[in-house]
Design an enzyme around this catalytic site. Structure first.
Site, PDB file in Angstrom:
ATOM      1  CB  CYS A 163      -2.834   0.740  -2.691  1.00 53.76           C
ATOM      2  SG  CYS A 163      -2.721   2.489  -3.128  1.00 53.76           S
ATOM      3  CD  GLU A 204      -1.875   8.451   5.908  1.00 56.04           C
ATOM      4  OE1 GLU A 204      -0.972   9.303   5.792  1.00 56.04           O
ATOM      5  OE2 GLU A 204      -1.890   7.363   5.299  1.00 56.04           O
ATOM      6  CG  ASP A 264      -1.893   1.188   1.194  1.00 53.81           C
ATOM      7  OD1 ASP A 264      -2.573   1.363   0.165  1.00 53.81           O
ATOM      8  OD2 ASP A 264      -1.980   1.947   2.181  1.00 53.81           O
ATOM      9  CB  SER A 265       0.329   4.659  -1.235  1.00 54.71           C
ATOM     10  OG  SER A 265      -0.955   4.877  -0.678  1.00 54.71           O
ATOM     11  CG  HIS A 320      -6.352   5.797   4.587  1.00 57.29           C
ATOM     12  ND1 HIS A 320      -5.645   5.232   3.558  1.00 57.29           N
ATOM     13  CD2 HIS A 320      -5.438   6.409   5.376  1.00 57.29           C
ATOM     14  CE1 HIS A 320      -4.360   5.501   3.709  1.00 57.29           C
ATOM     15  NE2 HIS A 320      -4.210   6.204   4.811  1.00 57.29           N
ATOM     16  CB  CYS A 349      -9.849   5.138   0.064  1.00 57.07           C
ATOM     17  SG  CYS A 349      -8.282   5.570   0.873  1.00 57.07           S
TER      18      CYS A 349
END
Length: 275
Positions: A75, A160, A12-13, A196, A194
């Site tokens: 991702c 994040e 993942d990024s 996240h 996504c």
């Protein structure tokens, strides 16, 4: 582990792919895993197709050198902007026996099973939305489903920076929910496009109309991987089964470990990888 076996790679990024790895480990705990987060160059969502492709290929090649025969791109942006080129152009030259799988298809091939209205929404990064990957892939499996997309550029920074449960997060959640739902009042299923976004699911549900189903990708990806390995025993035989987990980040390990634990649900101790 013999020389012909290796861990399953998960890329993942940044941190979001850990929500996918968490579900994969629950479903397939017997395998060894290497997680690589390219935090030093994140976010990918705002970068060009060419940049995302080069970054993703570089990380996939690192995982191959670490012994992985199978790599999962956990991702959405990498899956949307890099997966097909890597599969079609690079793998035949690197090693035609290795495989790279993405995160989008496991969702798009089942999403129509959840929607009664045939009106589906997608929340994603700007890069994922602009790629049109979700509408294109969903149409392949469910041509009768209408797809509406909404880019949510503020959601990854909120997550994040540990602001995903704050009052400030409500503003941006409500903003993007309204922008999606105004496109069609009949949307009854929404893909969290996504990795996240599962951390925002509680607040999202509070801002959505009653009865709307949210689809997180982790469980769907885990089930898809289990099915893939069952259908391809030759690849399953190449995946080592020690139950180990190793984490790499291209950024500061202390920062990664602190944040990664939130996404993975248990303490993480990472190793720095210099690209």
């Amino acid at each position: 582990m013999n020389s012909r076996q290796g861990p399953i790679g998960v890329f993942d990024s940044g941190y979001g792919g850990l929500t996918v790895l968490k579900e994969i480990v629950k479903t397939l705990p017997q395998y060894d895993y290497i997680y690589l987060g390219d935090n030093g160059r994140a976010p990918y969502g705002i970068r060009s197709f060419e940049t995302v492709y080069h970054y993703t290929l570089e990380c996939v090649q690192h995982l191959f050198r670490m012994g992985c025969h199978l790599v999962v791109l956990a991702c959405n942006t990498a899956s949307a902007k890099a997966l097909r080129t890597i599969q079609q152009n690079d793998l035949p030259n690197i090693d035609p026996e290795r495989r790279v799988l993405g995160i989008i298809r496991p969702t798009t091939e089942v999403v129509g099973q959840y929607s009664r209205s045939r009106q589906v929404g997608v929340f994603g990064t700007t890069g994922t939305v602009n790629s049109q990957s979700y509408p294109i892939e969903i149409e392949k499996f469910f041509p009768d489903v209408q797809v509406y997309q909404q880019a949510c550029p503020m959601w990854v920074p909120l997550v994040e920076n540990d602001e995903y449960d704050s009052e400030g997060a409500d503003y941006f959640i409500n903003k993007y929910v309204r922008q999606l739902m105004v496109q069609s009042k009949d949307i009854d299923t929404i893909v969290l496009g996504c990795t996240h976004y599962p951390l925002l699911a509680g607040k999202l549900q509070a801002h959505l109309p009653p009865g709307v189903t949210l689809l997180s990708q982790g469980g769907l990806a885990a089930a898809s991987l289990a099915d893939y390995l069952q259908r391809h025993p030759e690849m399953a035989a190449k995946c080592s089964t020690g139950g180990g987990r190793t984490f790499y980040t291209t950024d500061d390990t202390a920062t990664f470990d602190r944040q990664a634990g939130i996404f993975f649900g248990e303490p993480v101790s990472s190793i720095h990888l210099a690209l």
